[in-house]
Motif scaffolding. Structure first.
Motif, PDB file in Angstrom:
ATOM      1  N   LYS A  29       0.818  -1.310   0.042  1.00 13.70           N
ATOM      2  CA  LYS A  29      -0.313  -0.104  -0.227  1.00 13.70           C
ATOM      3  C   LYS A  29       1.363   0.749  -0.073  1.00 13.70           C
ATOM      4  O   LYS A  29       0.560   2.283  -0.366  1.00 13.70           O
ATOM      5  N   LYS A  30       1.983   1.213   0.525  1.00 12.55           N
ATOM      6  CA  LYS A  30       3.232   2.349   0.856  1.00 12.55           C
ATOM      7  C   LYS A  30       3.867   2.330  -0.604  1.00 12.55           C
ATOM      8  O   LYS A  30       4.969   3.359  -0.913  1.00 12.55           O
ATOM      9  N   SER A  31       3.741   1.016  -1.136  1.00 12.95           N
ATOM     10  CA  SER A  31       4.748   1.257  -3.037  1.00 12.95           C
ATOM     11  C   SER A  31       4.641   1.865  -3.922  1.00 12.95           C
ATOM     12  O   SER A  31       3.662   2.427  -3.641  1.00 12.95           O
ATOM     13  N   GLY A  32       5.163   2.396  -4.751  1.00 18.62           N
ATOM     14  CA  GLY A  32       5.474   3.296  -5.404  1.00 18.62           C
ATOM     15  C   GLY A  32       5.527   3.294  -7.155  1.00 18.62           C
ATOM     16  O   GLY A  32       5.574   4.027  -7.405  1.00 18.62           O
ATOM     17  N   ASN A 110       2.260   8.406 -14.565  1.00 17.95           N
ATOM     18  CA  ASN A 110       2.808   8.592 -12.555  1.00 17.95           C
ATOM     19  C   ASN A 110       3.074   7.608 -11.592  1.00 17.95           C
ATOM     20  O   ASN A 110       2.829   7.545 -10.707  1.00 17.95           O
ATOM     21  N   ASN A 111       3.432   6.100 -12.200  1.00 15.80           N
ATOM     22  CA  ASN A 111       3.035   4.849 -11.918  1.00 15.80           C
ATOM     23  C   ASN A 111       1.279   4.393 -10.933  1.00 15.80           C
ATOM     24  O   ASN A 111       1.704   3.990  -9.942  1.00 15.80           O
ATOM     25  N   ASN A 112       0.530   5.093 -11.931  1.00 10.04           N
ATOM     26  CA  ASN A 112      -1.054   4.305 -10.799  1.00 10.04           C
ATOM     27  C   ASN A 112      -1.520   3.869 -12.186  1.00 10.04           C
ATOM     28  O   ASN A 112      -3.022   3.183 -11.698  1.00 10.04           O
ATOM     29  N   LEU A 119      -5.702   0.160 -12.103  1.00 11.44           N
ATOM     30  CA  LEU A 119      -5.933   1.230 -11.754  1.00 11.44           C
ATOM     31  C   LEU A 119      -5.252   1.314 -10.042  1.00 11.44           C
ATOM     32  O   LEU A 119      -5.566   0.652  -9.076  1.00 11.44           O
ATOM     33  N   ARG A 120      -4.024   1.824  -9.529  1.00  9.97           N
ATOM     34  CA  ARG A 120      -3.281   2.098  -8.278  1.00  9.97           C
ATOM     35  C   ARG A 120      -4.754   2.296  -6.914  1.00  9.97           C
ATOM     36  O   ARG A 120      -5.156   3.205  -7.029  1.00  9.97           O
ATOM     37  N   GLN A 121      -4.943   0.943  -6.378  1.00  5.88           N
ATOM     38  CA  GLN A 121      -5.545   1.772  -5.348  1.00  5.88           C
ATOM     39  C   GLN A 121      -5.425   3.044  -4.699  1.00  5.88           C
ATOM     40  O   GLN A 121      -4.579   3.314  -4.497  1.00  5.88           O
TER      41      GLN A 121
END
Length: 377
Positions: A29-32, A110-112, A119-121
């Motif tokens: 959840k904290k990864s980018g 942007n890595n999302n 799609l990134r949560q």
């Protein structure tokens, strides 16, 4: 026949489960970068955890966390990919019926997002709407920038359908620059192909001599005709896929012999030579194939162009692949129905590749090396 809907229950029931711990989820959840928690943007039917898992077959796996689809259980692998570069992976994507399909995955916005669908949560709805409103914005797989006052750089890791708009957008936005700058570097490392329409707009900048394209013949058989007809029964086909199958079917049904001319030999001399760019460097590696190799074959005929890097993969002489499923699900036989007439001239490239004029050493920054070559007097 190849069925995107049919589910083989015994196969699904024996699929292994990948263990994702609560500790893993908290970290993700904290990864980018690639790692993270993603959901299927179109209908939120599946949520997956993308986690690093280096093996001989993949670098990352996408593991099901939650699903509204009854046959998808927690721990089932939805995707797996091997890195080509920082923003592109090649691997397998398991469709809703669990059948694997080979795909490229791009990390963008942007890595999302991964490949547009995931799609990134935590990415906001407002951000998602803004992204959808600007489909021409280049992704990490398609990018461009000035490297110096004399050299412009365009990166194209794919010629797939999603790459067409970003590439056209880059060319339109930089048209004046491209008509005045001395050097252009085109980076097609990791480009496994797609459509020729992505690279054809570069030909006016590249052209110096008439460009010869050697065509291909299609194998005529009752089996191939039957497979093409069966493919057209699939209601999920895109317009491009329908047109492709109809065109090939018409070609085979009208043929008088064992082989039919699928593409004629052509010599294109319709362009005038542009003064700029004066020098074009194309960076190639062993992951360049299919339509990317078509581009290389055309581009290397220009006196402006120098190919650098390493041999391309060599996967173009036999093409236009059809899928035939084995009785033992989920395996598929893929085989080509067209054969390039390059082979009759002793100019085949399959399993050999297209050789660069200048080989670049492993361990070096190839973009830096290409810039040195471009700016040499």
């Amino acid at each position: 026949s190849y069925d995107r809907i049919k589910i083989d229950t015994p196969f699904v029931n024996q699929r292994p489960l990948f263990d994702i711990t609560d500790k893993d989820i908290a970290r993700l959840k904290k990864s980018g970068s690639w790692e993270g928690i993603y959901y299927f943007r179109r209908d939120s039917s599946i949520k997956i955890a993308v986690i690093k898992d280096p093996t001989a077959l993949h670098d990352y796996v996408g593991v099901t966390l939650e699903s509204k689809l009854p046959t998808w259980k927690k721990g089932m692998i939805k995707s797996e990919g091997k890195l080509i570069n920082d923003s592109v992976m090649k691997g397998l994507y398991y469709m809703r019926n669990h059948r694997p399909e080979e795909q490229y995955f791009g990390l963008w916005e942007n890595n999302n997002r991964i490949s547009g669908d995931w799609l990134r949560q935590g990415a906001s709805v407002k951000q998602e709407i803004a992204q959808n409103a600007s489909p021409q914005k280049p992704s990490p797989a398609i990018d461009a920038r000035s490297l110096s006052a004399n050299t412009f750089y365009i990166k194209m890791s794919s010629f797939g359908p999603a790459a067409k708009r970003p590439i056209d957008s880059i060319l339109k936005a930089n048209e004046q620059l491209l008509n005045t700058i001395p050097n252009l570097i085109l980076d097609v490392r990791g480009n496994g192909g797609g459509g020729d329409a992505c690279w054809e707009p570069f030909i006016p900048y590249i052209y110096t001599n008439p460009i010869r394209t050697i065509g291909a013949d299609a194998l005529v058989s009752e089996t191939n005709v039957g497979i093409l007809k069966k493919q057209l029964e699939n209601k999920e086909l895109s317009k491009e896929e329908i047109d492709y199958y109809n065109n090939k079917l018409t070609l085979l049904e009208k043929a008088k012999g064992r082989w039919a001319v699928s593409n004629a030999d052509i010599i294109d001399s319709a362009f005038t030579v542009k003064a700029f760019p004066k020098k074009i460097i194309i960076i190639v590696n062993n992951d360049c194939g299919s339509a990317a190799e078509e581009f290389l074959l055309a581009a290397r005929q220009s006196s402006k162009v120098t190919l650098v890097g390493e041999n391309s993969i060599g996967s173009l002489d036999y093409s236009n692949v059809l899928n035939v499923p084995f009785l033992c699900y989920p395996y598929i036989l893929q085989y080509p129905i067209t054969r390039s007439r390059r082979l009759d001239l002793g100019q085949g490239i399959d399993n050999v590749g297209i050789a660069p004029k200048i080989y670049l050493p492993k361990g070096k920054d190839w973009l830096e090396e290409a810039l040195k070559i471009a700016e040499q007097q």
